[in-house]
Design a protein around this motif. Sequence first.
Motif, PDB file in Angstrom:
ATOM      1  N   TRP A 112       0.837  -1.201   0.000  1.00 39.56           N
ATOM      2  CA  TRP A 112       0.000   0.000   0.000  1.00 39.56           C
ATOM      3  C   TRP A 112       0.872   1.252   0.000  1.00 39.56           C
ATOM      4  O   TRP A 112       0.657   2.176  -0.797  1.00 39.56           O
ATOM      5  N   TRP A 124       1.256   4.073  -2.978  1.00 46.07           N
ATOM      6  CA  TRP A 124       0.997   5.500  -2.777  1.00 46.07           C
ATOM      7  C   TRP A 124       2.194   6.318  -3.229  1.00 46.07           C
ATOM      8  O   TRP A 124       2.025   7.363  -3.854  1.00 46.07           O
ATOM      9  N   ALA A 169      -3.415   1.134  -4.436  1.00 48.06           N
ATOM     10  CA  ALA A 169      -2.924   2.382  -3.844  1.00 48.06           C
ATOM     11  C   ALA A 169      -2.349   3.315  -4.905  1.00 48.06           C
ATOM     12  O   ALA A 169      -2.554   4.536  -4.842  1.00 48.06           O
ATOM     13  N   MET A 213      -3.884   7.044  -5.523  1.00 49.40           N
ATOM     14  CA  MET A 213      -3.106   8.279  -5.387  1.00 49.40           C
ATOM     15  C   MET A 213      -3.060   9.041  -6.704  1.00 49.40           C
ATOM     16  O   MET A 213      -3.200  10.262  -6.721  1.00 49.40           O
TER      17      MET A 213
END
Length: 133
Positions: free
Chosen positions: A46, A50, A119, A123
């Motif tokens: 994750w 990101w 993720a 993002m």
Amino acid sequence: MQLRSYSGLLVGFIVFGIVVWLANRVHTELTDPGFAQTVLIAVAGWASGWLVGFLVSPNTSNELRNLSQATSTITAFVAGFMMAKVEPSFTPIFANGQLMNEPIYGIRVLIFIICFVVAAINMYVFREFTGRY
């Protein structure tokens, strides 16, 4: 447009929750005590996702210049580290069919990939459509 971004984030966290719940079920079924390790792998996926999503979606030209320098530095470091340190640790996993005999390794790889991809998409979409962070 911001509502879509926030709803995308919500869906991402729901997917993460489902992945952790499924990991718990798998560990219970396999009687494997390494659930905390699997959750740590999911969180690492994750966080990596990101970071990648952040790096590929700069908002300003100044940010683009700064992020491209940071991206090249991070890429060089990660590539060097992976070549030197990570490859020997994968050797025991693939030796003697260990990956096939221990399904938890494959499950952890899938969990990492799922968390990373979700993720990164979250993002990227969030930064592209809200212009924040």
